[in-house]
Design an enzyme around this catalytic site. Structure first.
Site, PDB file in Angstrom:
ATOM      1  NE  ARG A 255      -2.333  -1.129   3.605  1.00  0.00           N
ATOM      2  CZ  ARG A 255      -1.955  -0.191   4.459  1.00  0.00           C
ATOM      3  NH1 ARG A 255      -2.197   1.089   4.208  1.00  0.00           N
ATOM      4  NH2 ARG A 255      -1.333  -0.510   5.570  1.00  0.00           N
TER       5      ARG A 255
ATOM      6  N   GLY B 133      -3.884  -3.983  -1.797  1.00  0.00           N
ATOM      7  CA  GLY B 133      -4.465  -2.923  -0.974  1.00  0.00           C
ATOM      8  C   GLY B 133      -4.774  -1.652  -1.754  1.00  0.00           C
TER       9      GLY B 133
ATOM     10  CB  SER C  10       0.743  -4.562   9.845  1.00  0.00           C
ATOM     11  OG  SER C  10       1.639  -3.523  10.115  1.00  0.00           O
TER      12      SER C  10
ATOM     13  CG  ASN D   4      -1.550 -16.192  21.871  1.00  0.00           C
ATOM     14  OD1 ASN D   4      -0.734 -16.025  22.786  1.00  0.00           O
ATOM     15  ND2 ASN D   4      -1.305 -15.843  20.618  1.00  0.00           N
TER      16      ASN D   4
ATOM     17  CG  HIS E 113      -7.586  -3.032  10.423  1.00  0.00           C
ATOM     18  ND1 HIS E 113      -6.295  -2.580  10.544  1.00  0.00           N
ATOM     19  CD2 HIS E 113      -7.538  -4.072   9.575  1.00  0.00           C
ATOM     20  CE1 HIS E 113      -5.498  -3.321   9.786  1.00  0.00           C
ATOM     21  NE2 HIS E 113      -6.226  -4.236   9.197  1.00  0.00           N
TER      22      HIS E 113
ATOM     23  CG  PHE F 276       2.490 -19.011  17.683  1.00  0.00           C
ATOM     24  CD1 PHE F 276       2.193 -18.495  16.422  1.00  0.00           C
ATOM     25  CD2 PHE F 276       3.719 -18.661  18.252  1.00  0.00           C
ATOM     26  CE1 PHE F 276       3.089 -17.686  15.737  1.00  0.00           C
ATOM     27  CE2 PHE F 276       4.624 -17.853  17.572  1.00  0.00           C
ATOM     28  CZ  PHE F 276       4.300 -17.368  16.313  1.00  0.00           C
TER      29      PHE F 276
ATOM     30  NE  ARG G 215       5.802  -7.654  16.255  1.00  0.00           N
ATOM     31  CZ  ARG G 215       6.511  -8.788  16.181  1.00  0.00           C
ATOM     32  NH1 ARG G 215       7.647  -8.894  16.811  1.00  0.00           N
ATOM     33  NH2 ARG G 215       6.078  -9.794  15.456  1.00  0.00           N
TER      34      ARG G 215
HETATM   35  O1  TSX Z   1       1.265 -14.572  15.163  1.00  0.00           O
HETATM   36  C1  TSX Z   1       1.894 -14.563  16.227  1.00  0.00           C
HETATM   37  N1  TSX Z   1       1.218 -14.768  17.412  1.00  0.00           N
HETATM   38  C2  TSX Z   1      -0.274 -14.888  17.419  1.00  0.00           C
HETATM   39  C3  TSX Z   1      -0.678 -16.253  17.160  1.00  0.00           C
HETATM   40  C4  TSX Z   1      -1.924 -16.658  17.306  1.00  0.00           C
HETATM   41  N2  TSX Z   1       3.263 -14.355  16.216  1.00  0.00           N
HETATM   42  C5  TSX Z   1       3.962 -14.067  14.975  1.00  0.00           C
HETATM   43  C6  TSX Z   1       4.009 -12.560  14.810  1.00  0.00           C
HETATM   44  C7  TSX Z   1       4.391 -12.124  13.461  1.00  0.00           C
HETATM   45  C8  TSX Z   1       3.245 -12.166  12.484  1.00  0.00           C
HETATM   46  C9  TSX Z   1       3.940 -14.393  17.396  1.00  0.00           C
HETATM   47  N3  TSX Z   1       5.252 -14.228  17.646  1.00  0.00           N
HETATM   48  C10 TSX Z   1       3.285 -14.622  18.593  1.00  0.00           C
HETATM   49  C11 TSX Z   1       1.889 -14.843  18.620  1.00  0.00           C
HETATM   50  O2  TSX Z   1       1.285 -15.073  19.663  1.00  0.00           O
HETATM   51  N4  TSX Z   1       4.223 -14.579  19.591  1.00  0.00           N
HETATM   52  C12 TSX Z   1       5.417 -14.331  18.986  1.00  0.00           C
HETATM   53  C13 TSX Z   1       6.731 -14.212  19.678  1.00  0.00           C
HETATM   54  C14 TSX Z   1       7.300 -15.596  19.848  1.00  0.00           C
HETATM   55  C15 TSX Z   1       7.978 -16.210  18.818  1.00  0.00           C
HETATM   56  C16 TSX Z   1       8.453 -17.518  18.989  1.00  0.00           C
HETATM   57  C17 TSX Z   1       8.257 -18.175  20.184  1.00  0.00           C
HETATM   58  C18 TSX Z   1       7.607 -17.557  21.217  1.00  0.00           C
HETATM   59  C19 TSX Z   1       7.121 -16.267  21.050  1.00  0.00           C
HETATM   60  N5  TSX Z   1       8.698 -19.490  20.413  1.00  0.00           N
HETATM   61  C20 TSX Z   1       9.957 -19.942  20.380  1.00  0.00           C
HETATM   62  O3  TSX Z   1      10.849 -19.189  20.148  1.00  0.00           O
HETATM   63  C21 TSX Z   1      10.128 -21.380  20.594  1.00  0.00           C
HETATM   64 MN    MN Z   2      -5.506  -5.544   7.601  1.00  0.00          MN
END
Ligand code: TSX
Ligand code: MN
Length: 588
Positions: free
Chosen positions: A73, A210, A259, A503, A237, A500, A407
């Site tokens: 965008r 976009g 984002s 959550n 959004h 992930f 974040r």
């Molecule tokens: O999408 C993410 N979520 C939501 C998931 C439902 N990400 C990716 C963000 C970029 C798009 C995340 N990154 C999330 C998260 O809850 N948390 C993190 C940070 C993170 C990354 C890796 C690990 C733990 C936390 N795990 C290890 O390193 C093993």
């Molecule tokens: Mn969006």
């Protein structure tokens, strides 16, 4: 050259508008889209012949490589043309509507010579729902047409609704560059223009999603936010998800994230707690309005997913990968030697060799990404295995909780509940996110993005906050509870929270709060969990939920500056919330 001899629509204002577009743009041909499979396949064939599409070794799927300067965008070339600059507000680029119209007419004059003009009727929201809105996009980009077929309800049913005389948002789009026969023609001088008062969209010079799929950000957010303000609803959004407890109790959540926070991942979450189930209503946009019982009901105005590919993998979002097994369009991904796509994060092991998003040879050690960081997939939502049965219910789903995320490596706790609606609006207004490598500019800088609407609100931000406050004062309303979450808090040794699928533990607390069951402690920043299900995890819950008093006092100074930048339309209620927070933190 004239419109085809048959009468393509009984809607007189549509015929007049398309006739005017033909006179202005001078296409060689005009095609009214019916949305059929035959039409889709024909257009994909044209795109293959033009070199825009490469067929892939997965069913009915294609890879497009954009011009390297047309990958995202263009926020600094996005305009809101209201009569008064005050109505666009300090967060938008304002232009005088009459002057802009003149300049657009110059740009669009003869722009489609040598090309076909496609007339694309579409519905945002289920056809026939009182919450839905119709649009018609006129475009010279067959890539935009095939993408709109997945992203919206496009074709004959929408045209029939228009025959009945329904209103529509006219969306005029051209990629520019007449005579350019390269695979991805576009113009350096792009502009994405909105006329909120007359509900019109003009987009010039870009084929990227976009900027070119005008039903999405342009209509369903920028124009719809103005409609929503005028008509007493909300165009947001937000993802929408359905959360079912082991006892079978259902809650619907709407959640806004800037984002690079994993919004699509959350919308398709695979929970790690036994018995809990997450299903998807939508992954990007929510339109919410009160029903007769005073409940806020949400529809997903979209029909497809236009997701960021990098980072979407077996570990982070297996459900999205399953959705992409066929009938998908990939843009700016890499191509593997066996004719499939690949991007960073799709698999743990990268392929030994690929053709990168620019069409050049790529190996893992090359130091460049194989896929563009903003590479995308486009696919019908219906293909996601997580879609809830009611995702297309024209009545929408009743929202129990609204969640704001960001974040933030410091200060903001894993989860908290707002004291009340006004405090919830305050939490939405102060949302922010630390920039990642994917975003332009410096890494790790805090960027305010109130309600994740900064690039998408079609009017003044202070007025938008006031609209949210007004919604909360509605007589007889059963308002959703409001929460804030932060999956990204850190200690010196790294992430404090596994994120992930885990959550769902936070979603469980939110679910229980909605029934008044889970316990919370009142603090100056909000209501924090006294207990959270972390069975089987080794996490520092105290660090995740700590009220960082000094951090918040510093934050308050930043919020004050941010509020000052929004000008004098900022509601006094929010200034008062900030004062209350300061006093609460000081006298402890
Ligand atoms: O999408 C993410 N979520 C939501 C998931 C439902 N990400 C990716 C963000 C970029 C798009 C995340 N990154 C999330 C998260 O809850 N948390 C993190 C940070 C993170 C990354 C890796 C690990 C733990 C936390 N795990 C290890 O390193 C093993
Ligand atoms: Mn969006």
């Amino acid at each position: 050259m004239a419109i085809e001899p048959f009468t393509p629509s009984a809607n007189a204002s549509l015929l007049t508008w398309v006739g005017d577009a033909v006179s202005l743009c001078e296409p060689d041909d005009v095609h009214w889209c019916d949305g059929s499979t035959e039409e889709y396949e024909h257009l994909c064939g044209l795109l293959v012949d033009a070199g825009t599409f490469e067929p892939l070794a997965r069913p009915n799927s294609y890879l497009a490589r954009s011009h390297p300067g047309d990958v995202a965008r263009v926020e600094d070339r996005t305009f809101i043309c209201s009569r008064s600059p005050r109505d666009a507000g300090p967060t938008n680029n304002w232009r005088d509507p009459a002057e802009m119209r003149t300049s657009l007419e110059e740009r669009f004059a003869g722009v489609m010579r040598g090309r076909t003009m496609y007339v694309v009727p579409f519905s945002m929201g289920p056809l026939g729902s009182p919450a839905s809105r119709l649009g018609v996009q006129v475009t010279d980009s067959p890539y935009a047409v095939v993408s709109m077929r997945w992203m919206t309800r496009m074709g004959t049913p929408a045209l029939e609704a228009l025959d009945a005389g329904a209103d529509f948002v006219p969306c005029l789009h051209s990629i520019g560059a007449p005579g350019d026969t390269s695979p991805w023609p576009c113009d350096e001088d792009k502009c994405i223009v909105h006329f909120p008062e007359t509900r019109e969209i003009w987009s010039y010079g870009s084929g990227y999603g976009g900027n070119a799929l005008l039903g999405k950000k342009c209509l369903a957010l920028r124009i719809a936010s103005v409609m929503a303000r005028d008509e007493g609803w909300l165009a947001e959004h937000m993802l929408i998800l359905k959360l079912t407890s082991p006892e079978g109790t259902v809650k619907y959540l709407a959640a806004a994230f800037p984002s690079a926070c994993g919004k699509t991942n959350l919308a398709m979450l695979a929970p790690t707690l036994p018995g809990w189930r997450v299903e998807t209503i939508g992954d990007d946009i929510a339109w919410m309005r009160f029903d007769d019982e005073g409940r806020l009901r949400a529809i997903n105005p979209e029909a497809g997913l236009f997701g960021v590919a990098p980072g979407t993998g077996t570990a982070t979002n297996p459900n999205a990968l399953a959705a992409l097994a066929g009938n998908a369009i990939f843009t700016n991904c890499a191509r593997t030697d066996d004719g499939d796509v690949w991007w960073e994060g799709m698999t743990i092991e990268p392929p030994a060799h690929a053709i990168d998003w620019r069409g050049e040879h790529w190996t893992p050690g090359s130091g460049r990404p194989a896929a563009h960081p903003n590479a995308r997939f486009t696919v019908a939502s219906a293909q996601a295995p997580t879609m809830a049965a009611e995702w297309e219910d024209p009545a929408g789903v009743p929202i129990d909780a609204i969640v704001f995320g960001g974040r933030r490596s410091t200060v903001v706790p894993l989860v908290q509940e707002a004291h009340d609606w006004e405090h919830g609006v305050f939490l939405g207004s102060i949302m922010g996110s630390e920039t990642t490598a994917a975003a332009a500019g410096e890494r790790g800088r805090l960027r305010r993005d109130p309600f994740a609407m900064l690039p998408f609100c079609g009017y003044d931000m202070g007025d938008y906050f006031a609209h949210w406050l007004r919604i909360g004062r509605r007589e007889g309303a059963h308002l959703p509870r409001i929460f804030s979450v932060n999956w990204f808090r850190k200690s010196e040794s790294g992430w404090l929270w596994p994120g992930f699928g885990d959550n769902v533990r936070v979603l469980e607390w939110i679910h229980r709060r909605c029934d008044g069951a889970a316990l919370a402690v009142d603090t100056p920043i909000g209501l924090l969990p006294t207990s959270l299900n972390v069975d089987g995890l080794s996490v520092d819950l105290d660090a995740l939920l700590r009220v960082d008093r000094d951090g918040w006092l510093g934050e308050i100074e930043l919020i004050r500056d941010f509020y000052a930048s929004l000008g004098d339309t900022l509601p006094t209620e929010l200034q008062r919330q900030l004062d209350t927070l300061r006093k609460g933190l000081r006298c402890r």
